[in-house]
Design a protein around this motif. Structure first.
Motif, PDB file in Angstrom:
ATOM      1  N   LEU A 224       0.823  -1.201   0.000  1.00 33.10           N
ATOM      2  CA  LEU A 224       0.000   0.000   0.000  1.00 33.10           C
ATOM      3  C   LEU A 224       0.863   1.259   0.000  1.00 33.10           C
ATOM      4  N   ARG A 225       2.034   1.180   0.656  1.00 31.67           N
ATOM      5  CA  ARG A 225       2.944   2.334   0.692  1.00 31.67           C
ATOM      6  C   ARG A 225       3.879   2.339  -0.503  1.00 31.67           C
ATOM      7  N   PHE A 226       4.404   1.169  -0.844  1.00 34.31           N
ATOM      8  CA  PHE A 226       5.336   1.054  -1.954  1.00 34.31           C
ATOM      9  C   PHE A 226       4.863  -0.083  -2.868  1.00 34.31           C
ATOM     10  N   PRO A 227       4.006   0.231  -3.825  1.00 38.60           N
ATOM     11  CA  PRO A 227       3.523  -0.813  -4.740  1.00 38.60           C
ATOM     12  C   PRO A 227       4.680  -1.455  -5.498  1.00 38.60           C
ATOM     13  N   PRO A 228       4.486  -2.650  -6.038  1.00 42.55           N
ATOM     14  CA  PRO A 228       5.551  -3.312  -6.798  1.00 42.55           C
ATOM     15  C   PRO A 228       6.118  -2.405  -7.877  1.00 42.55           C
ATOM     16  N   ALA A 229       7.423  -2.563  -8.118  1.00 43.32           N
ATOM     17  CA  ALA A 229       8.108  -1.665  -9.051  1.00 43.32           C
ATOM     18  C   ALA A 229       7.805  -1.972 -10.503  1.00 43.32           C
ATOM     19  N   GLY A 230       6.926  -2.916 -10.773  1.00 38.49           N
ATOM     20  CA  GLY A 230       6.528  -3.214 -12.139  1.00 38.49           C
ATOM     21  C   GLY A 230       7.485  -4.177 -12.811  1.00 38.49           C
ATOM     22  N   PRO A 231       7.042  -4.741 -13.948  1.00 38.56           N
ATOM     23  CA  PRO A 231       5.765  -4.416 -14.599  1.00 38.56           C
ATOM     24  C   PRO A 231       4.545  -5.136 -14.025  1.00 38.56           C
ATOM     25  N   ALA A 232       4.770  -6.069 -13.085  1.00 40.07           N
ATOM     26  CA  ALA A 232       3.623  -6.752 -12.482  1.00 40.07           C
ATOM     27  C   ALA A 232       2.927  -5.833 -11.479  1.00 40.07           C
ATOM     28  N   THR A 233       1.637  -6.017 -11.299  1.00 43.78           N
ATOM     29  CA  THR A 233       0.867  -5.222 -10.351  1.00 43.78           C
ATOM     30  C   THR A 233       0.595  -6.034  -9.091  1.00 43.78           C
ATOM     31  N   ASP A 234       0.201  -5.340  -8.039  1.00 42.51           N
ATOM     32  CA  ASP A 234      -0.130  -5.994  -6.773  1.00 42.51           C
ATOM     33  C   ASP A 234      -1.492  -6.684  -6.892  1.00 42.51           C
ATOM     34  N   PRO A 235      -1.629  -7.929  -6.399  1.00 44.93           N
ATOM     35  CA  PRO A 235      -2.918  -8.645  -6.527  1.00 44.93           C
ATOM     36  C   PRO A 235      -4.090  -7.912  -5.892  1.00 44.93           C
ATOM     37  N   VAL A 236      -3.843  -7.226  -4.772  1.00 43.69           N
ATOM     38  CA  VAL A 236      -4.933  -6.473  -4.142  1.00 43.69           C
ATOM     39  C   VAL A 236      -5.388  -5.343  -5.062  1.00 43.69           C
ATOM     40  N   PHE A 237      -4.429  -4.662  -5.660  1.00 47.98           N
ATOM     41  CA  PHE A 237      -4.784  -3.583  -6.596  1.00 47.98           C
ATOM     42  C   PHE A 237      -5.499  -4.135  -7.822  1.00 47.98           C
ATOM     43  N   ASP A 238      -5.169  -5.363  -8.220  1.00 48.29           N
ATOM     44  CA  ASP A 238      -5.814  -5.958  -9.398  1.00 48.29           C
ATOM     45  C   ASP A 238      -7.331  -6.053  -9.215  1.00 48.29           C
ATOM     46  N   ARG A 239      -7.769  -6.322  -7.987  1.00 47.79           N
ATOM     47  CA  ARG A 239      -9.218  -6.401  -7.746  1.00 47.79           C
ATOM     48  C   ARG A 239      -9.862  -5.033  -7.917  1.00 47.79           C
ATOM     49  N   THR A 240      -9.223  -4.008  -7.394  1.00 51.72           N
ATOM     50  CA  THR A 240      -9.733  -2.655  -7.579  1.00 51.72           C
ATOM     51  C   THR A 240      -9.771  -2.282  -9.057  1.00 51.72           C
ATOM     52  N   LEU A 241      -8.699  -2.633  -9.761  1.00 52.20           N
ATOM     53  CA  LEU A 241      -8.627  -2.311 -11.182  1.00 52.20           C
ATOM     54  C   LEU A 241      -9.706  -3.057 -11.966  1.00 52.20           C
ATOM     55  N   HIS A 242      -9.939  -4.312 -11.602  1.00 51.27           N
ATOM     56  CA  HIS A 242     -10.971  -5.087 -12.308  1.00 51.27           C
ATOM     57  C   HIS A 242     -12.343  -4.443 -12.146  1.00 51.27           C
ATOM     58  N   ASP A 243     -12.650  -3.983 -10.941  1.00 50.12           N
ATOM     59  CA  ASP A 243     -13.943  -3.326 -10.715  1.00 50.12           C
ATOM     60  C   ASP A 243     -14.065  -2.052 -11.551  1.00 50.12           C
ATOM     61  N   LEU A 244     -12.978  -1.270 -11.606  1.00 49.53           N
ATOM     62  CA  LEU A 244     -13.023  -0.025 -12.363  1.00 49.53           C
ATOM     63  C   LEU A 244     -13.174  -0.297 -13.860  1.00 49.53           C
ATOM     64  N   MET A 245     -12.471  -1.281 -14.363  1.00 52.16           N
ATOM     65  CA  MET A 245     -12.568  -1.595 -15.787  1.00 52.16           C
ATOM     66  C   MET A 245     -13.945  -2.143 -16.153  1.00 52.16           C
ATOM     67  N   SER A 246     -14.539  -2.877 -15.224  1.00 55.36           N
ATOM     68  CA  SER A 246     -15.898  -3.355 -15.472  1.00 55.36           C
ATOM     69  C   SER A 246     -16.865  -2.184 -15.542  1.00 55.36           C
ATOM     70  N   ARG A 247     -16.718  -1.228 -14.643  1.00 57.70           N
ATOM     71  CA  ARG A 247     -17.569  -0.043 -14.685  1.00 57.70           C
ATOM     72  C   ARG A 247     -17.320   0.749 -15.963  1.00 57.70           C
ATOM     73  N   TYR A 248     -16.051   0.776 -16.410  1.00 60.65           N
ATOM     74  CA  TYR A 248     -15.703   1.503 -17.645  1.00 60.65           C
ATOM     75  C   TYR A 248     -16.414   0.877 -18.845  1.00 60.65           C
ATOM     76  N   ASP A 249     -16.415  -0.452 -18.906  1.00 64.85           N
ATOM     77  CA  ASP A 249     -17.070  -1.144 -20.023  1.00 64.85           C
ATOM     78  C   ASP A 249     -18.589  -0.999 -19.973  1.00 64.85           C
ATOM     79  N   GLU A 250     -19.148  -0.903 -18.776  1.00 69.78           N
ATOM     80  CA  GLU A 250     -20.597  -0.875 -18.612  1.00 69.78           C
ATOM     81  C   GLU A 250     -21.185   0.534 -18.636  1.00 69.78           C
ATOM     82  N   ALA A 251     -20.303   1.537 -18.712  1.00 68.82           N
ATOM     83  CA  ALA A 251     -20.800   2.919 -18.719  1.00 68.82           C
ATOM     84  C   ALA A 251     -21.713   3.135 -19.926  1.00 68.82           C
TER      85      ALA A 251
END
Length: 501
Positions: A224-251
């Protein structure tokens, strides 16, 4: 891990702070490096998700792909990255040039090279792999036809592939991973795998006041303070991102989609910004170190390589082949081995801490000059030749054998040879014959400083950064026993059909 690195790591564990592995910096750092912080979509090898990029530490440029599974959006991301990186490369190409000479005698030729070359910095080794894969997936794309892409896409792919290729050569600084740069200059109290985490590595090198490196590294591993340096993302953040992308597609309309898209941008920026700041913090720490003597020479060679590839793109422009042919692979392997040997030797000549590794391995020794014979001559082909000797007393056993060719880092232009090694209970006494480097003097006396003075501490080693490389025939001279000269690579339609997954 070498013996001295292991000792430094143990000492870092004891002191709570990273220990220096070198006395100087062995890598070039440009005044304006191009920093790239990439993120990819989880579950796919190179599907671009976002990037922070640029040369200004205070003004990173955010690039995002709000729907990474959309092929068109992926290529728009590459176009935006090309719009940043290609002008930076072109800026180096339009810089002033200098003249240099290659070959000798009748084969001597004057060439020109740029005074600048681009330098690309990524957070970790995985970032280099990302650059290589992104280059492979873009350099062969067609600019005409049903799936045509913008001209900048294959142009960027060629340069990214070139950067990734040069990163495999030891000593090259055109593409560097910050974790590798830092861990080659400091030893921490954690494992090499943990050193690949940029935040925890920097926590050991420069922990906050009142904390040890281990304490600071544990806090730095909090995603939460220092996310992974990439290119992989943090699994917890992936859930947040999935929700946002779903909302983006459903807009339901463009306005709603844009609102969600801005939120995706903010979340992605928040994931990359700490790493962006850490990379520049690493740059500042490295710039505080004095520069090794051979660093400028290696960067000059990088500038030469950059000039030659830029010229090739102007004159030919064909992309790199998907796979090396046998002759090219053999030549490349030979060059990489030579670069490794030369880089190791140059680091040893520049740095007594690195040279200590060779002393432990029996390939070098240090001692005090106790005597010298300035009037010694040996039989030559036509007449006696001047070959003075010095006697060096080492407090440690010397394992360099007689008749071994050696050099002294403080007098690299003076070839020498071991005449005799006399061991005793307190160390060794070594007699060394000097075979040249007398400031053009052919008989005594030598000019001041040409010979080591009595009482001077000297180091001699069998490694030589100027050792002659192996000579392989040019590609057009490849013998028939090895398949003959290889055919030049020609891109095909199949090359442009590689899936981006």
């Amino acid at each position: 891990m070498s013996a001295l690195a292991a000792v430094a790591s143990l000492r870092a564990t004891e002191t709570g702070r990273a220990e220096r592995l070198t006395t100087v910096r062995h890598a070039h750092l440009d005044e304006r490096p191009f920093v790239l912080i990439p993120l990819t979509l989880a579950g796919e090898a190179c599907a671009p998700l976002a990037a922070l990029a640029g040369t200004d530490p205070q003004r990173p440029v955010l690039l995002t792909v709000r729907q990474p599974r959309d092929r068109a959006e992926r290529f728009r991301f590459v176009e935006r990255l090309a719009a940043l990186l290609l002008p930076y490369i072109e800026e180096c190409r339009t810089a002033e040039t200098e003249t240099y000479t290659v070959g000798r005698g009748a084969d001597k030729e004057e060439r020109r090279r740029f005074l600048r070359a681009p330098q690309l910095l990524v957070p970790s080794g995985e970032g280099i792999a990302y650059v290589r894969l992104l280059g492979r997936l873009t350099r062969l794309r067609a600019v005409e036809g049903p799936y045509a892409v913008d001209l900048s896409v294959p142009a960027l792919g060629k340069w990214l592939t070139w950067f990734a290729d040069r990163a495999e050569f030891p000593g090259s600084c055109l593409l560097q991973a910050m974790t590798r740069l830092l861990s080659s200059h400091w030893a921490t109290g954690q494992s090499p795998a943990e050193d690949s985490h940029l935040a925890s590595l920097l926590a050991w090198i420069a922990p906050p006041d009142g904390q040890t490196g281990a304490q600071a590294a544990r806090e730095a591993e909090e995603p939460l303070r220092f996310p992974p340096a990439g290119p992989a993302t943090d699994p917890v953040f992936d859930r947040t991102l999935h929700d946002l992308m779903s909302r983006y597609d459903e807009a339901g309309d463009d306005r709603g989609r844009e609102a969600v898209g801005r939120q995706i941008d903010r979340e992605l920026r928040g994931q990359m910004l700490p790493t962006w700041e850490l990379v520049w913090r690493g740059v500042d720490l490295l710039r505080e170190l004095p520069v090794g003597a051979h660093v400028a020479e290696r960067w000059t060679y990088d500038r030469r390589q950059f000039t030659e590839y830029a010229t090739y793109l102007d004159n030919d422009g064909r992309p790199q082949a998907r796979r090396d042919h046998a002759v090219g692979a053999a030549r490349r392997l030979a060059r990489m081995e030579e670069a490794m040997a030369r880089y190791d030797a140059e680091r040893a000549f520049d740095d007594p801490l690195v040279m200590a590794e060779y002393e432990l391995a029996g390939e070098a020794f240090t001692g005090v000059v106790t005597a010298r014979d300035e009037d010694r001559f040996v039989p030559g082909a036509r007449a006696p030749v001047w070959r003075p000797t010095i006697t060096v007393r080492s407090e440690l056993p010397v394992r360099v054998a007689p008749r071994t060719k050696v050099k002294c880092p403080s007098r690299p232009g003076q070839p020498a040879e071991i005449v005799e090694v006399v061991p005793d209970s307190d160390g060794s006494t070594v007699t060394i014959q000097l075979n040249g480097g007398f400031n053009r003097a052919r008989k005594p006396p030598a000019l001041p400083g040409a010979l080591a003075e009595v009482g001077e501490t000297v180091t001699y080693t069998s490694v030589d950064p100027k050792a002659m490389p192996s000579v392989l025939p040019s590609e057009e001279d490849t013998p028939w026993t090895h398949g003959g000269p290889p055919e030049p690579y020609e891109p095909t339609d199949e090359d442009a059909e590689e899936t981006w997954e």
